[in-house]
Scaffold this motif. Structure first.
Motif, PDB file in Angstrom:
ATOM      1  N   SER A 142      44.505  34.821  38.005  1.00 17.18           N
ATOM      2  CA  SER A 142      45.882  34.404  37.721  1.00 17.18           C
ATOM      3  C   SER A 142      45.983  33.918  36.290  1.00 17.18           C
ATOM      4  O   SER A 142      44.984  33.559  35.661  1.00 17.18           O
ATOM      5  CB  SER A 142      46.324  33.288  38.682  1.00 17.18           C
ATOM      6  OG  SER A 142      45.627  32.088  38.387  1.00 17.18           O
ATOM      7  N   LEU A 143      47.210  33.878  35.757  1.00 19.53           N
ATOM      8  CA  LEU A 143      47.444  33.404  34.396  1.00 19.53           C
ATOM      9  C   LEU A 143      47.154  31.916  34.272  1.00 19.53           C
ATOM     10  O   LEU A 143      46.652  31.454  33.246  1.00 19.53           O
ATOM     11  CB  LEU A 143      48.900  33.686  33.978  1.00 19.53           C
ATOM     12  CG  LEU A 143      49.232  35.158  33.683  1.00 19.53           C
ATOM     13  CD1 LEU A 143      50.735  35.327  33.478  1.00 19.53           C
ATOM     14  CD2 LEU A 143      48.484  35.635  32.437  1.00 19.53           C
ATOM     15  N   ILE A 188      51.410  31.890  27.160  1.00 20.34           N
ATOM     16  CA  ILE A 188      51.355  31.989  28.626  1.00 20.34           C
ATOM     17  C   ILE A 188      52.182  30.877  29.249  1.00 20.34           C
ATOM     18  O   ILE A 188      52.953  31.092  30.192  1.00 20.34           O
ATOM     19  CB  ILE A 188      49.897  31.915  29.121  1.00 20.34           C
ATOM     20  CG1 ILE A 188      49.085  33.114  28.585  1.00 20.34           C
ATOM     21  CG2 ILE A 188      49.853  31.868  30.640  1.00 20.34           C
ATOM     22  CD1 ILE A 188      47.613  33.062  28.916  1.00 20.34           C
ATOM     23  N   THR A 191      53.361  37.671  30.543  1.00 23.21           N
ATOM     24  CA  THR A 191      53.477  37.679  32.013  1.00 23.21           C
ATOM     25  C   THR A 191      52.477  38.618  32.677  1.00 23.21           C
ATOM     26  O   THR A 191      52.339  38.605  33.899  1.00 23.21           O
ATOM     27  CB  THR A 191      54.899  38.089  32.424  1.00 23.21           C
ATOM     28  OG1 THR A 191      55.202  39.373  31.845  1.00 23.21           O
ATOM     29  CG2 THR A 191      55.919  37.065  31.928  1.00 23.21           C
ATOM     30  N   LEU A 221      48.719  39.650  33.420  1.00 25.54           N
ATOM     31  CA  LEU A 221      47.359  39.142  33.390  1.00 25.54           C
ATOM     32  C   LEU A 221      46.437  40.121  32.658  1.00 25.54           C
ATOM     33  O   LEU A 221      45.560  39.698  31.886  1.00 25.54           O
ATOM     34  CB  LEU A 221      46.851  38.914  34.823  1.00 25.54           C
ATOM     35  CG  LEU A 221      45.405  38.405  34.956  1.00 25.54           C
ATOM     36  CD1 LEU A 221      45.246  37.062  34.241  1.00 25.54           C
ATOM     37  CD2 LEU A 221      45.015  38.285  36.427  1.00 25.54           C
ATOM     38  N   ALA A 235      46.959  39.735  28.953  1.00 17.57           N
ATOM     39  CA  ALA A 235      46.390  38.460  28.509  1.00 17.57           C
ATOM     40  C   ALA A 235      44.867  38.560  28.389  1.00 17.57           C
ATOM     41  O   ALA A 235      44.263  38.010  27.459  1.00 17.57           O
ATOM     42  CB  ALA A 235      46.787  37.344  29.466  1.00 17.57           C
ATOM     43  N   LYS A 236      44.242  39.258  29.337  1.00 14.08           N
ATOM     44  CA  LYS A 236      42.785  39.427  29.281  1.00 14.08           C
ATOM     45  C   LYS A 236      42.379  40.251  28.058  1.00 14.08           C
ATOM     46  O   LYS A 236      41.382  39.947  27.388  1.00 14.08           O
ATOM     47  CB  LYS A 236      42.289  40.106  30.558  1.00 14.08           C
ATOM     48  CG  LYS A 236      42.259  39.195  31.777  1.00 14.08           C
ATOM     49  CD  LYS A 236      41.599  39.912  32.952  1.00 14.08           C
ATOM     50  CE  LYS A 236      41.457  39.001  34.152  1.00 14.08           C
ATOM     51  NZ  LYS A 236      40.739  39.662  35.265  1.00 14.08           N
TER      52      LYS A 236
END
Length: 380
Positions: A326-327, A349, A355, A357, A360-361
């Motif tokens: 999860s974020l 974030i 939004t 994941l 973001a990774k």
């Protein structure tokens, strides 16, 4: 002939009257004391009194800052009209850096502007020749100070207060502590406190300093907050802070007694995961110290247990990055790993600017590769 003599006499009278009614001024200075200790505040007051409203005069006078043998802080600047006459007042606190005899000699710059120049600037007249501002340097009264050395750079009078909870926590639950020092003195000489405890993760906030200047001193409150996270019982070592007291005229100490923290029973893994996965969890860097130390303590424990399996710190982080679900959990991981390096991504974030994941990774992987000494990384 008589006509020419009349014109000369008229011009002479104009010149004399202009001189008679021209604005004059007088500087005066007062100093609170000429014998003091290093870093003891010395109050100095300068005044410029004019003969009228002095509308055409301005003053540049601000010796605040670092000088070779002393530092100056501005306390108060005031300009007022008293009985139709302008009075400019300047108040400072002076702090000597070293012992011995020193001289305090400042200069003020008086600036006189003609009415024609003001009219040209304000009204926009273009038929008047612009006159340059007349500048005069005024040397202020010279003060000789006799400064006595002190056994400590921290000078003043202080009191220490410790805010702490009952020294009983569960494994990886943070134990919070706040140290406050208040009083009168040169708080800038106080260094941030540092603790080193084997097997304990320590989170320290930046020092917060609130202070005000008066004629007598610089008063304030200095504070620093800590959170200690451990798996087993530990002891927070005592601290001593030395300072030279202006009241007793001798070296004094502030004491922080050692605190024995008992750690018992751990939280279940499910309890800890709930802290991360709750939707009401909101990341705010201003509350980072309070919100995340608990979760960080758990992650420290997990990393500690996996040392036998994962041998390289970088591999541990990349593996955890791959496993994040999860974020919110990703934010916690980034904060624990290196909050400064990943700060922009953490804030995005938290503000719902990111939004996905997966995205973001990928950004985390790029930031890691950009700042790591390694040439490659583990693909996600």
């Amino acid at each position: 002939m008589k006509k020419n003599l009349g014109r000369v006499f008229f011009l002479l009278m104009l010149f004399v009257s202009a001189e008679l009614f021209a604005t004059t001024y007088e500087w005066s200075a007062q100093i609170q004391k000429q014998k003091a200790y290093v870093n003891e505040p010395i109050y100095v007051h300068y005044t410029c009194a004019f003969s009228d409203r002095a509308e055409l005069y301005s003053i540049e006078f601000n010796p605040s800052g670092e000088h070779e043998k002393f530092r100056v802080k501005s306390l108060h600047v005031n300009e007022s009209i008293v009985d139709g006459k302008k009075v400019s007042s300047y108040e400072f606190l002076l702090f000597a850096k070293d012992g011995g005899e020193i001289e305090v000699a400042f200069e003020a710059l008086m600036k006189l502007t003609s009415r024609e120049s003001i009219e040209e600037m304000v009204i926009g007249r273009d038929n008047v020749k612009k006159e340059d501002t007349k500048k005069t340097v005024v040397k202020q009264e010279v003060f000789k100070l006799f400064i006595e050395e002190t056994p400590s750079a921290l000078v003043g009078d202080f009191a220490l207060d410790v805010k702490k909870r009952e020294p009983l926590v569960k494994a990886y639950e943070p134990y919070h502590l706040e140290i406050k020092i208040q009083g009168d003195g040169n708080f800038e000489a106080l260094e941030p406190l540092r603790f080193e405890i084997e097997g304990v993760k320590i989170f320290a906030e930046d020092v917060v300093l609130n202070q005000k200047l008066t004629k007598e001193a610089q008063s304030g409150v200095w504070s620093q907050k800590f959170a200690f996270v451990g798996e087993k019982s530990f002891s927070i070592p005592k601290q001593e802070i030395e300072y030279f007291s202006l009241k007793t005229k001798k070296l004094e100490k502030l004491f922080f007694d050692a605190v024995d923290v008992k750690v018992e029973g751990g939280f279940a893994k499910e309890e800890l995961l709930d802290v991360v996965q709750k939707k009401e969890f909101v990341f705010d860097s201003a509350y980072l110290y309070y919100v995340l130390t608990f979760v960080a303590g758990f992650l420290v424990g997990k990393i500690k247990r996996k040392k036998s399996v994962q041998t390289k710190p970088s591999d541990t982080f990349l593996q955890k990055l791959k496993d994040v679900k999860s974020l919110d959990a990703l934010m916690v991981l980034l904060v624990v790993e290196d909050a400064t390096r990943y700060e922009p991504l953490i804030k995005e974030i938290e503000q719902d600017m990111v939004t996905s994941l997966a995205d973001a990774k990928k950004r985390t992987q790029k930031l890691y590769n950009a700042t790591s000494k390694k040439t490659g990384g583990v693909a996600l």
